[in-house]
Design a protein around this motif. Structure first.
Motif, PDB file in Angstrom:
ATOM      1  N   LEU A  27       0.871  -1.168   0.000  1.00 44.47           N
ATOM      2  CA  LEU A  27       0.000   0.000   0.000  1.00 44.47           C
ATOM      3  C   LEU A  27       0.914   1.226   0.000  1.00 44.47           C
ATOM      4  CD1 LEU A  27      -3.120   0.529   0.206  1.00 44.47           C
ATOM      5  CD2 LEU A  27      -2.704   1.069   2.610  1.00 44.47           C
ATOM      6  N   ARG A  28       0.765   2.064  -1.006  1.00 41.49           N
ATOM      7  CA  ARG A  28       1.662   3.210  -1.163  1.00 41.49           C
ATOM      8  C   ARG A  28       1.100   4.410  -0.387  1.00 41.49           C
ATOM      9  NH1 ARG A  28       1.175   3.281  -7.459  1.00 41.49           N
ATOM     10  NH2 ARG A  28      -0.958   3.180  -6.690  1.00 41.49           N
ATOM     11  N   VAL A  29       1.824   4.796   0.649  1.00 40.95           N
ATOM     12  CA  VAL A  29       1.356   5.833   1.563  1.00 40.95           C
ATOM     13  C   VAL A  29       2.334   7.016   1.534  1.00 40.95           C
ATOM     14  CG1 VAL A  29       0.738   6.393   3.936  1.00 40.95           C
ATOM     15  CG2 VAL A  29       0.323   4.083   3.043  1.00 40.95           C
ATOM     16  N   GLY A  30       1.825   8.181   1.193  1.00 40.97           N
ATOM     17  CA  GLY A  30       2.642   9.381   1.201  1.00 40.97           C
ATOM     18  C   GLY A  30       2.251  10.280   2.353  1.00 40.97           C
ATOM     19  N   TYR A  31       3.230  10.983   2.914  1.00 38.05           N
ATOM     20  CA  TYR A  31       2.895  11.941   3.973  1.00 38.05           C
ATOM     21  C   TYR A  31       3.761  13.183   3.836  1.00 38.05           C
ATOM     22  CZ  TYR A  31       7.024  10.410   6.729  1.00 38.05           C
ATOM     23  OH  TYR A  31       8.293  10.116   7.163  1.00 38.05           O
ATOM     24  N   GLU A  75       0.359   7.343  -8.206  1.00 41.88           N
ATOM     25  CA  GLU A  75       1.567   6.834  -7.563  1.00 41.88           C
ATOM     26  C   GLU A  75       1.391   6.607  -6.063  1.00 41.88           C
ATOM     27  OE1 GLU A  75       4.427   9.778  -8.574  1.00 41.88           O
ATOM     28  OE2 GLU A  75       4.516   9.195 -10.693  1.00 41.88           O
ATOM     29  N   LEU A  76       0.253   7.055  -5.509  1.00 40.16           N
ATOM     30  CA  LEU A  76      -0.057   6.848  -4.106  1.00 40.16           C
ATOM     31  C   LEU A  76      -1.459   6.280  -3.965  1.00 40.16           C
ATOM     32  CD1 LEU A  76       1.223  10.162  -2.429  1.00 40.16           C
ATOM     33  CD2 LEU A  76       2.349   7.930  -2.370  1.00 40.16           C
ATOM     34  N   ASP A  77      -1.686   5.532  -2.891  1.00 43.44           N
ATOM     35  CA  ASP A  77      -3.008   5.008  -2.587  1.00 43.44           C
ATOM     36  C   ASP A  77      -3.666   5.770  -1.441  1.00 43.44           C
ATOM     37  OD1 ASP A  77      -2.719   2.717  -4.405  1.00 43.44           O
ATOM     38  OD2 ASP A  77      -1.222   2.025  -2.957  1.00 43.44           O
ATOM     39  N   VAL A  78      -2.845   6.193  -0.479  1.00 43.27           N
ATOM     40  CA  VAL A  78      -3.298   6.872   0.735  1.00 43.27           C
ATOM     41  C   VAL A  78      -2.318   7.997   1.024  1.00 43.27           C
ATOM     42  CG1 VAL A  78      -3.702   6.601   3.226  1.00 43.27           C
ATOM     43  CG2 VAL A  78      -4.361   4.769   1.669  1.00 43.27           C
ATOM     44  N   ALA A  79      -2.790   9.060   1.691  1.00 45.63           N
ATOM     45  CA  ALA A  79      -1.886  10.156   2.024  1.00 45.63           C
ATOM     46  C   ALA A  79      -2.255  10.804   3.345  1.00 45.63           C
ATOM     47  CB  ALA A  79      -1.884  11.204   0.911  1.00 45.63           C
ATOM     48  N   TYR A  80      -1.247  11.341   3.999  1.00 40.68           N
ATOM     49  CA  TYR A  80      -1.403  12.182   5.183  1.00 40.68           C
ATOM     50  C   TYR A  80      -1.153  13.608   4.708  1.00 40.68           C
ATOM     51  CZ  TYR A  80      -0.986   8.162   8.424  1.00 40.68           C
ATOM     52  OH  TYR A  80      -1.174   6.997   9.129  1.00 40.68           O
ATOM     53  N   PRO A 218     -10.685   6.976  -4.168  1.00 41.62           N
ATOM     54  CA  PRO A 218     -11.837   6.082  -4.384  1.00 41.62           C
ATOM     55  C   PRO A 218     -11.422   4.690  -4.859  1.00 41.62           C
ATOM     56  CG  PRO A 218     -12.307   8.261  -5.263  1.00 41.62           C
ATOM     57  CD  PRO A 218     -10.863   8.274  -4.854  1.00 41.62           C
ATOM     58  N   LYS A 219     -10.433   4.629  -5.732  1.00 41.00           N
ATOM     59  CA  LYS A 219      -9.968   3.341  -6.248  1.00 41.00           C
ATOM     60  C   LYS A 219      -9.397   2.480  -5.123  1.00 41.00           C
ATOM     61  CE  LYS A 219      -7.018   1.291  -9.812  1.00 41.00           C
ATOM     62  NZ  LYS A 219      -6.031   1.557 -10.882  1.00 41.00           N
ATOM     63  N   THR A 220      -8.662   3.106  -4.223  1.00 36.49           N
ATOM     64  CA  THR A 220      -8.084   2.384  -3.089  1.00 36.49           C
ATOM     65  C   THR A 220      -9.179   1.830  -2.187  1.00 36.49           C
ATOM     66  OG1 THR A 220      -6.182   3.888  -3.130  1.00 36.49           O
ATOM     67  CG2 THR A 220      -6.487   2.552  -1.145  1.00 36.49           C
ATOM     68  N   LEU A 221     -10.172   2.658  -1.896  1.00 35.49           N
ATOM     69  CA  LEU A 221     -11.258   2.230  -1.018  1.00 35.49           C
ATOM     70  C   LEU A 221     -12.072   1.113  -1.648  1.00 35.49           C
ATOM     71  CD1 LEU A 221     -12.491   5.720   0.262  1.00 35.49           C
ATOM     72  CD2 LEU A 221     -10.802   4.184   1.282  1.00 35.49           C
ATOM     73  N   GLN A 222     -12.185   1.142  -2.958  1.00 35.68           N
ATOM     74  CA  GLN A 222     -12.968   0.127  -3.660  1.00 35.68           C
ATOM     75  C   GLN A 222     -12.198  -1.193  -3.754  1.00 35.68           C
ATOM     76  OE1 GLN A 222     -14.078   1.189  -7.661  1.00 35.68           O
ATOM     77  NE2 GLN A 222     -15.085  -0.750  -8.053  1.00 35.68           N
ATOM     78  N   GLU A 223     -10.906  -1.108  -4.087  1.00 34.50           N
ATOM     79  CA  GLU A 223     -10.132  -2.317  -4.366  1.00 34.50           C
ATOM     80  C   GLU A 223      -9.456  -2.908  -3.129  1.00 34.50           C
ATOM     81  OE1 GLU A 223      -7.345  -1.341  -7.406  1.00 34.50           O
ATOM     82  OE2 GLU A 223      -8.866  -1.155  -8.975  1.00 34.50           O
TER      83      GLU A 223
END
Length: 330
Positions: A27-31, A75-80, A218-223
């Motif tokens: 899971l690609r997480v950027g902050y 390039e990211l799925d989730v971010a802070y 949205p794509k991350t939450l769905q998949e």
């Protein structure tokens, strides 16, 4: 009919293969690389992601616009990231959902210790160090600090000078500006040197106001809904660790953000861990998005609209979804 059936089957197979590939990769997480986003690095360094069986590709990025580019490029799925950019991006087509709170506090207006400026109203016709116009912190400065608190027109009554926060203390010391709107650890560094004082502590004025938040595409939450819940469980653990083990977490933060010691007015050296401890008097961490937090997000949206930074605003129900956080608490 047979061709259509085969085509549909092929498309379904491709979709399932794509989803399986997405679930297999980290899971690609950027902050945004800011002290307030310490839960992201604490979760990583303390192994909370691994405890949840989640592989994370954690990326520290410079600021909101860089996060925006990475999200838009897939390039990211989730971010802070700060709250104002989220809803501003939403109105421009980059839709994401706020899932949890990260921090509260961190910002303050500071002036020189001997400055004649005693109230916010005294900033009229003065030079004030701030950040890029339209950015999240700029929304807070113009909408809340200047317009709402001081009844000043930010475009006419105050000369806001855009500069990196790392340069603000020096600019204040040299008299280049009369005040600075900055955040931690820069506020604490200035105060501990003994040459500045706080004119307005935002967290005292707005106790526990939400600033950085966790968002998902949205794509991350769905998949990958299960992985999002795992991430938020790790996020909860990190916030609990910060609150329950302040001394240990302060050392981790000081090291991770490469804070340097400062010299106090008495000539004594103040170590980086003590700088973090001072910062925590204006900064804290929490996961919950409560009713008052939602109200403040709407308030920020109103500031952005009034300041002309966006046209219209998304419905709060489209912007915030706490159901994943609720699942993470079970």
């Amino acid at each position: 009919m047979i061709k259509r059936t085969l085509l549909a089957a092929s498309m379904l197979a491709l979709t399932l293969t794509g989803n399986a590939w997405a679930a297999d990769r980290p899971l690609r997480v950027g902050y945004v690389f800011a002290m307030a986003n310490a839960p992201a690095l604490i979760a990583d360094k303390q192994g909370f992601y691994k405890q949840e069986g989640l592989e994370v590709d954690l990326r520290a990025l410079g600021d909101g616009p860089v996060i925006q580019q990475a999200l838009a490029a897939g390039e990211l799925d989730v971010a802070y990231v700060g709250t104002p950019p989220v809803y501003q991006w939403y109105t421009r087509g980059l839709k994401s959902t706020i899932l949890a709170k990260v921090n509260y506090g961190q910002a303050a207006v500071i002036v020189g210790k001997q400055s004649p400026v005693q109230t916010l109203v005294d900033l009229k016709d003065k030079k004030l160090a701030g950040v890029k116009k339209g950015s999240g912190m700029d929304v807070l400065l113009r909408g809340y600090v200047l317009k709402e608190n001081a009844n000043l027109n930010p475009d006419k009554d105050v000369n806001i000078i855009d500069m990196p926060p790392g340069n603000m203390n020096a600019a204040l010391d040299k008299g280049i500006v009369d005040a600075a709107f900055t955040w931690e650890p820069f506020v604490s560094q200035a105060l501990l040197r003994g040459n500045s004082r706080v004119l307005l502590d935002i967290n005292q004025a707005l106790p526990q106001y939400p600033w950085y938040v966790v968002i998902g595409l949205p794509k991350t939450l769905q998949e990958r809904p299960d992985d999002v819940v795992k991430l938020l469980r790790a996020h909860r653990k990190a916030v609990d660790f910060l609150n329950q083990h302040p001394e240990e977490s302060n050392r981790i933060i000081a090291e991770a953000f490469k804070l340097e010691a400062v010299q106090g007015a008495d000539g004594k050296t103040i170590n980086p861990v003590d700088i973090v401890a001072q910062a925590r008097t204006r900064l804290g961490w929490s996961t919950e998005l409560r009713a008052k937090d939602i109200e403040f997000i709407e308030r920020l949206m109103n500031y952005s609209t009034d300041l002309g930074f966006m046209n219209g605003k998304p419905a709060i129900a489209d912007l915030v979804d706490t159901s994943y956080l609720e699942k993470a608490s079970r």
